[in-house]
Design a protein around this motif. Structure first.
Motif, PDB file in Angstrom:
ATOM      1  N   GLU A 192       0.352   2.085  10.229  1.00 31.71           N
ATOM      2  CA  GLU A 192      -0.728   1.187   9.841  1.00 31.71           C
ATOM      3  C   GLU A 192      -1.074   0.347  11.055  1.00 31.71           C
ATOM      4  O   GLU A 192      -0.217  -0.257  11.666  1.00 31.71           O
ATOM      5  CB  GLU A 192      -0.291   0.305   8.680  1.00 31.71           C
TER       6      GLU A 192
ATOM      7  N   GLU B 232      -4.726  -4.677   9.150  1.00 28.41           N
ATOM      8  CA  GLU B 232      -5.286  -5.046   7.867  1.00 28.41           C
ATOM      9  C   GLU B 232      -5.457  -6.547   7.906  1.00 28.41           C
ATOM     10  O   GLU B 232      -4.515  -7.267   8.182  1.00 28.41           O
ATOM     11  CB  GLU B 232      -4.359  -4.641   6.728  1.00 28.41           C
TER      12      GLU B 232
ATOM     13  N   ARG C  88     -13.168  -7.502   5.013  1.00 27.17           N
ATOM     14  CA  ARG C  88     -11.852  -6.882   4.873  1.00 27.17           C
ATOM     15  C   ARG C  88     -11.850  -5.578   5.638  1.00 27.17           C
ATOM     16  O   ARG C  88     -12.870  -4.894   5.702  1.00 27.17           O
ATOM     17  CB  ARG C  88     -11.552  -6.630   3.397  1.00 27.17           C
TER      18      ARG C  88
ATOM     19  N   PHE D 245      -9.170  -2.091   6.943  1.00 27.06           N
ATOM     20  CA  PHE D 245      -7.928  -1.332   6.876  1.00 27.06           C
ATOM     21  C   PHE D 245      -8.078  -0.177   7.847  1.00 27.06           C
ATOM     22  O   PHE D 245      -9.130   0.454   7.908  1.00 27.06           O
ATOM     23  CB  PHE D 245      -7.727  -0.806   5.444  1.00 27.06           C
TER      24      PHE D 245
ATOM     25  N   THR E 118      -7.525   5.039  -1.466  1.00 26.33           N
ATOM     26  CA  THR E 118      -7.636   4.705  -2.886  1.00 26.33           C
ATOM     27  C   THR E 118      -6.768   3.503  -3.230  1.00 26.33           C
ATOM     28  O   THR E 118      -7.204   2.595  -3.938  1.00 26.33           O
ATOM     29  CB  THR E 118      -7.252   5.920  -3.757  1.00 26.33           C
ATOM     30  N   GLU E 119      -5.562   3.476  -2.716  1.00 25.58           N
ATOM     31  CA  GLU E 119      -4.675   2.335  -2.989  1.00 25.58           C
ATOM     32  C   GLU E 119      -5.219   1.053  -2.371  1.00 25.58           C
ATOM     33  O   GLU E 119      -5.165  -0.008  -2.977  1.00 25.58           O
ATOM     34  CB  GLU E 119      -3.253   2.621  -2.486  1.00 25.58           C
ATOM     35  N   GLN E 120      -5.773   1.133  -1.163  1.00 20.50           N
ATOM     36  CA  GLN E 120      -6.349  -0.054  -0.526  1.00 20.50           C
ATOM     37  C   GLN E 120      -7.559  -0.549  -1.312  1.00 20.50           C
ATOM     38  O   GLN E 120      -7.716  -1.751  -1.532  1.00 20.50           O
ATOM     39  CB  GLN E 120      -6.750   0.252   0.918  1.00 20.50           C
TER      40      GLN E 120
ATOM     41  N   ARG F 298      -8.108  -0.099  -4.460  1.00 21.87           N
ATOM     42  CA  ARG F 298      -7.587  -0.670  -5.704  1.00 21.87           C
ATOM     43  C   ARG F 298      -7.110  -2.108  -5.459  1.00 21.87           C
ATOM     44  O   ARG F 298      -7.398  -3.008  -6.246  1.00 21.87           O
ATOM     45  CB  ARG F 298      -6.437   0.190  -6.240  1.00 21.87           C
ATOM     46  N   THR F 299      -6.423  -2.329  -4.345  1.00 29.49           N
ATOM     47  CA  THR F 299      -5.950  -3.667  -3.987  1.00 29.49           C
ATOM     48  C   THR F 299      -7.120  -4.627  -3.825  1.00 29.49           C
ATOM     49  O   THR F 299      -7.033  -5.791  -4.221  1.00 29.49           O
ATOM     50  CB  THR F 299      -5.139  -3.611  -2.674  1.00 29.49           C
ATOM     51  N   TRP F 300      -8.204  -4.156  -3.248  1.00 26.33           N
ATOM     52  CA  TRP F 300      -9.396  -4.987  -3.062  1.00 26.33           C
ATOM     53  C   TRP F 300     -10.242  -5.114  -4.319  1.00 26.33           C
ATOM     54  O   TRP F 300     -11.224  -5.847  -4.345  1.00 26.33           O
ATOM     55  CB  TRP F 300     -10.264  -4.418  -1.942  1.00 26.33           C
ATOM     56  N   GLY F 301      -9.911  -4.372  -5.367  1.00 24.44           N
ATOM     57  CA  GLY F 301     -10.670  -4.433  -6.610  1.00 24.44           C
ATOM     58  C   GLY F 301     -12.012  -3.724  -6.534  1.00 24.44           C
ATOM     59  O   GLY F 301     -12.955  -4.102  -7.219  1.00 24.44           O
TER      60      GLY F 301
END
Length: 164
Positions: A4, A7, A17, A19, A38-40, A42-45
């Motif tokens: 990574e 972020e 934001r 990533f 997809t997970e990122q 989801r974290t950001w809504g």
């Protein structure tokens, strides 16, 4: 090895934001790009389906057409105001992607057609040799609902309202 890179959240008039991750130019790296994106998101809504498909197609293209043995590709996600920008950078700039209509019998060639359909806009940027970046932008907010005239809640002209 997956690493990574960055972020962060920055406060301006609106939140910015981003990533970024470096992934191996393999089918596994392409699958991981979609899972991480997809997970990122989801974290950001943020919505997942359309951006997930765009990431999957751009990552698959980087692995299929932009692969140089021993060199990775980079996935970057940016959100500024209500726009998500997806960027995939690989190390083959002599092969720039072009939108083409696939023939009915072809087994490939539909990725950019899908990106074109899902993204509000997309393009290619040639970077410092030997890199290129394929990017796509998608609006994150849902459009305002349009009154249907069916008398539903919020409809400015409900049926049977008693008004004449």
């Amino acid at each position: 090895m997956n690493q990574e890179i960055a972020e962060s959240a920055v406060q301006l008039d609106c939140a910015v934001r981003n990533f970024s991750v470096l992934l191996s130019s393999t089918p596994r790296g392409a699958r991981l790009a979609r899972l991480l994106a997809t997970e990122q998101l989801r974290t950001w809504g943020l919505p997942l389906e359309a951006p997930g498909h765009v990431v999957a197609e751009l990552a698959a293209n980087a692995v299929t057409h932009g692969r140089v043995p021993g060199r990775d590709f980079r996935l970057m996600l940016y959100v500024v105001a209500d726009t998500l920008r997806i960027e995939v950078t690989d190390t083959r700039c002599e092969r720039l992607p072009q939108l083409r209509q696939p023939t009915s019998g072809s087994e490939s060639g539909r990725g950019l057609v899908l990106v074109d359909a899902l993204a509000d806009r997309w393009g290619v940027r040639e970077d410092r040799f030997p890199r290129k970046t394929v990017w796509a932008e998608l609006r994150c907010s849902e459009p305002e609902p349009v009154p249907t005239g069916s008398g539903g809640e919020g409809d400015p002209h409900p049926k049977n309202s008693g008004e004449k």
